[in-house]
Design an enzyme around this catalytic site. Structure first.
Site, short mmCIF file in Angstrom:
data_model
loop_
_atom_site.label_atom_id
_atom_site.label_comp_id
_atom_site.label_asym_id
_atom_site.label_seq_id
_atom_site.Cartn_x
_atom_site.Cartn_y
_atom_site.Cartn_z
N TYR A 287 6.99 5.97 13.39
CA TYR A 287 6.08 5.34 12.42
C TYR A 287 4.99 4.54 13.13
CZ TYR A 287 4.59 2.83 8.22
OH TYR A 287 3.85 2.32 7.19
N SER B 259 -0.60 0.05 8.77
CA SER B 259 0.55 -0.86 8.79
C SER B 259 0.45 -1.78 9.99
CB SER B 259 1.84 -0.04 8.89
OG SER B 259 2.95 -0.88 9.20
#
Length: 239
Positions: free
Chosen positions: A158, A145
């Site tokens: 995250y 990501s």
């Protein structure tokens, strides 16, 4: 003319019951690969299997919680017994965790996010490296990501987990600079998925690419002809 460039190849896709994982599984199957699809959701896997079979493809469903103590290792044993190799690994499964100040994140969330986003991929590497090496053109793609590099406030679990994943995969890839195995990280960017909707609830999902638009770029990294290795690839600039 039907593209069957993956005919006879065996692919494992994690998190395959929905979103990008489902789209990749469908695309790989359409190109001729036998897809081993894993996810926690039995119903989602069955729907995927129906779609693959309707399109003339083949799949094996494996309901699997990646946090299970020995599930990944048992799956590797099954793959070895049945196929003696693995041609393609797409490590797509991931969790967002909580969007909250770092000081508020619970130990349970830290364990869950790092367990799925980092430890599970590490176990996949350990369990499946010998089978990928048994292929004439093993390919492994790990979904990362932009959060791993663009670290926003409130995204600590995250962002930290994806940064750790990047380090893990890049290090492993560089161990194979002289082998036939090709390993890459793939950043899909903003995509119309349930995780994206959870992270950005006010965003219009129809303004984003669908998983089906992203999947072919991941499949391209899985082709025997692909030479890309040890790269951080972003969509849509995947060339």
């Amino acid at each position: 003319m039907t593209d069957k460039t993956l005919e006879g190849r065996v692919a494992l896709v994690t998190g395959a019951s929905r979103g990008i994982g489902r789209a990749v599984a469908l695309d790989l199957a359409a190109k001729g690969a036998h897809v081993i699809a894993t996810a926690r959701t039995q119903g989602g896997l069955e729907e995927l299997d129906d779609a693959i079979r309707e399109a003339g493809g083949q799949s094996t469903l494996v309901p699997l919680d990646l946090m299970q103590s020995d599930g990944i290792e048992k799956l590797a044993g099954i793959v070895k017994d049945r196929w003696q190799k693995l041609d393609i690994l797409v490590a797509n499964a991931g969790v967002l965790g909580e969007l909250t100040p770092a000081s508020h994140v619970s130990a349970k969330t830290w364990n869950s996010v790092f367990g799925i986003n980092v430890i599970a991929p590490a176990r996949l590497i350990r369990a499946f490296e010998p089978l990928l090496m048994a292929s004439d053109a093993g390919r492994a793609v790990f979904l990362t990501s932009g959060a791993s590099k663009n670290r926003k406030p409130y995204w600590a679990p995250y962002a930290a987990s994806k940064a750790a994943l990047d380090a893990l995969v890049e290090s492993w890839a560089k161990e194979h600079m002289s082998s036939a195995l090709r390993v890459n990280l793939f950043n899909p960017g903003p995509t119309r998925t349930a995780m994206r909707a959870k992270a950005f609830p006010g965003e219009d999902p129809m303004s984003l690419p669908a998983p089906e638009e992203v999947a072919p770029a991941i499949s391209a990294l899985c082709l025997p002809s692909s030479k890309r290795h040890a790269k951080w690839v972003s969509f849509p600039d995947e060339k």
